[in-house]
Design a protein around this motif. Structure first.
Motif, PDB file in Angstrom:
ATOM      1  N   SER A  77       0.811  -1.210   0.000  1.00  0.00           N
ATOM      2  CA  SER A  77       0.000   0.000   0.000  1.00  0.00           C
ATOM      3  C   SER A  77       0.848   1.265   0.000  1.00  0.00           C
ATOM      4  O   SER A  77       1.897   1.345   0.641  1.00  0.00           O
ATOM      5  N   ASP A  85      -2.726  -2.597  -1.198  1.00  0.00           N
ATOM      6  CA  ASP A  85      -3.732  -2.015  -2.089  1.00  0.00           C
ATOM      7  C   ASP A  85      -4.320  -3.136  -2.935  1.00  0.00           C
ATOM      8  O   ASP A  85      -3.582  -3.918  -3.551  1.00  0.00           O
ATOM      9  N   LEU A  87      -7.004  -4.218  -5.933  1.00  0.00           N
ATOM     10  CA  LEU A  87      -7.794  -3.812  -7.095  1.00  0.00           C
ATOM     11  C   LEU A  87      -8.458  -5.042  -7.692  1.00  0.00           C
ATOM     12  O   LEU A  87      -7.805  -6.055  -7.963  1.00  0.00           O
ATOM     13  N   TRP A 137      -6.559  -1.639   1.543  1.00  0.00           N
ATOM     14  CA  TRP A 137      -7.187  -0.500   0.870  1.00  0.00           C
ATOM     15  C   TRP A 137      -7.856  -1.013  -0.397  1.00  0.00           C
ATOM     16  O   TRP A 137      -7.191  -1.501  -1.304  1.00  0.00           O
ATOM     17  N   ALA A 139      -9.136  -0.376  -3.649  1.00  0.00           N
ATOM     18  CA  ALA A 139      -8.903   0.743  -4.551  1.00  0.00           C
ATOM     19  C   ALA A 139     -10.071   1.030  -5.484  1.00  0.00           C
ATOM     20  O   ALA A 139     -10.231   2.173  -5.931  1.00  0.00           O
ATOM     21  N   GLY A 142     -12.440   2.883  -2.887  1.00  0.00           N
ATOM     22  CA  GLY A 142     -11.853   3.785  -1.908  1.00  0.00           C
ATOM     23  C   GLY A 142     -12.295   3.519  -0.484  1.00  0.00           C
ATOM     24  O   GLY A 142     -12.691   4.444   0.234  1.00  0.00           O
TER      25      GLY A 142
END
Length: 396
Positions: A77, A85, A87, A137, A139, A142
């Protein structure tokens, strides 16, 4: 005529909850695919085996269902107080696009496990024995997800006796906390209820006008009463997915719901946004037999929910939709809450085609706006295969 040779890319094939997908570390992707854009989408389409006019994804890693046509990209991250992070890319089966508009709650259960095993989490944060708390997180939307990953002898514990309806074999339990899951950054003006109402009259030309709860929590979701659609809420996949007229009806409802929620500006945009919003129908508890043959009694659940993903009835329940269910159930006056008896609650157990699922959420209202601090549920995850995926070198 010479043809480009295949290249190989480090990858891990994982089950997370009732879904499975191909996981990548961002740094392992070819340079052109390390940034968002056409090259990345083309690569993931080829990995999964899409678009496939035969709807089988024979020439790729996909399993020809929304639950098995998924990809994940992870990296250390760049944000403070987060480890990784995450996705998520939902790959269309028969069309050439990857939908990045939402999260996959089921694969979220595998993110922490992969991140630890791939060295994306500081080893100092992973106990020798116990539970590693991985700060994720998300992505796409958010948002923060907290994964509680069991650790034995310094490695991820995947086997166990936790049973999850919709998954054949038991495994280790992974508890997920979806922090502040409501009001994703996109669409709806930042509100949990983008129209400002707990129940709307959703007009769907050519289909009808329905009472609907339109909510942005976990994932944008359109809830409708089962009986208003001619259903009981006990339906299994075959009853819906074998009926082209029903599928067309649900897609039309989804498109008009997306427009009403402000997720799209024009109706024709819905075709390129298949992952969100979801459509689900709810009903009061009834006895039924799950797809596994397990008898579900009305007294076992608070309500029944059936949800569609990527144009088909889901075989169990999407994790993000479960967050929406738990959140809506906690707010008196929504269709979900009414189907669950209309009482105040901070947890709900609902029946889905494969069995039951419990999700907790506590909603609060401040200055007229609804919010929820977190939603909690338990899933499981397991590595199915690791090594390399191969694709033709000119595929992206």
């Amino acid at each position: 005529m010479a043809h480009a040779a295949q290249i190989k890319i480090p990858a891990t094939y994982m089950r997370g909850g009732t879904s499975k997908g191909v996981f990548f570390s961002l740094k392992d992707l070819p340079a052109a695919a390390q940034v968002p854009g056409a090259a990345r989408d083309a690569l993931l389409l080829r990995v999964i085996g899409s678009p496939d006019p035969y709807d089988k994804q024979i020439d790729g890693m996909g399993g020809a269902t929304s639950s098995t046509s998924k990809t994940v990209i992870l990296a250390k991250s760049t944000r403070a107080d987060h480890d990784v992070d995450y996705l998520f890319g939902q790959v269309s089966i028969d069309k050439p696009f990857v939908d990045w508009s939402g999260n996959c709650g089921n694969l979220s259960a595998a993110v922490g496990s992969f991140a630890i095993s791939a060295g994306l989490v500081d080893p100092a944060r992973v106990p020798r024995n116990g539970v590693a708390v991985v700060r994720v997180w998300q992505a796409n939307i958010g948002k923060t997800i907290i994964a509680h990953v069991p650790i034995t002898d310094g490695t991820v514990q995947e086997t166990g006796d936790f049973e999850l309806d919709g998954v054949t074999f038991p495994a280790a339990e992974v508890q997920l906390e979806f922090m502040d899951p409501a009001a994703e950054e996109e669409g709806g003006g930042g509100s949990m209820f983008p129209t400002g109402n707990l129940i709307d009259n959703l007009e769907v030309p050519g289909v009808g006008t329905f009472k609907a709860t339109l909510i942005n929590a976990g994932i944008p979701t359109i809830f409708i009463n089962a009986e208003d659609l001619g259903y009981t809420g006990t339906e299994l996949q075959g009853a819906i997915n074998s009926d082209p007229k029903a599928l067309a009806m649900f897609e039309t409802i989804r498109a008009y719901g997306a427009l009403r929620m402000g997720l799209i500006k024009h109706l024709d945009e819905a075709a390129q946004r298949q992952h969100t919003p979801k459509v689900a129908f709810v009903a009061k508890p009834l006895d039924y037999v799950a797809s596994s043959g397990k008898a579900i009694k009305a007294g076992d659940v608070d309500l029944l929910v059936r949800a569609l993903s990527m144009g088909k009835l889901h075989h169990a329940m999407m994790g993000t939709a479960a967050v929406a269910i738990g959140t809506a159930a906690a707010i008196s006056g929504t269709l979900v809450n009414l189907a669950a008896g209309g009482v105040e609650r901070n947890a709900v157990r609902f029946g889905h085609p494969s069995g039951t699922l419990r999700v907790g959420a506590e909603a609060t209202q401040v200055n007229g706006e609804w919010g929820v601090k977190k939603a909690i549920m338990s899933r499981s995850a397991r590595v199915l295969m690791e090594g390399f995926v191969r694709v033709p070198g000119d595929a992206f």
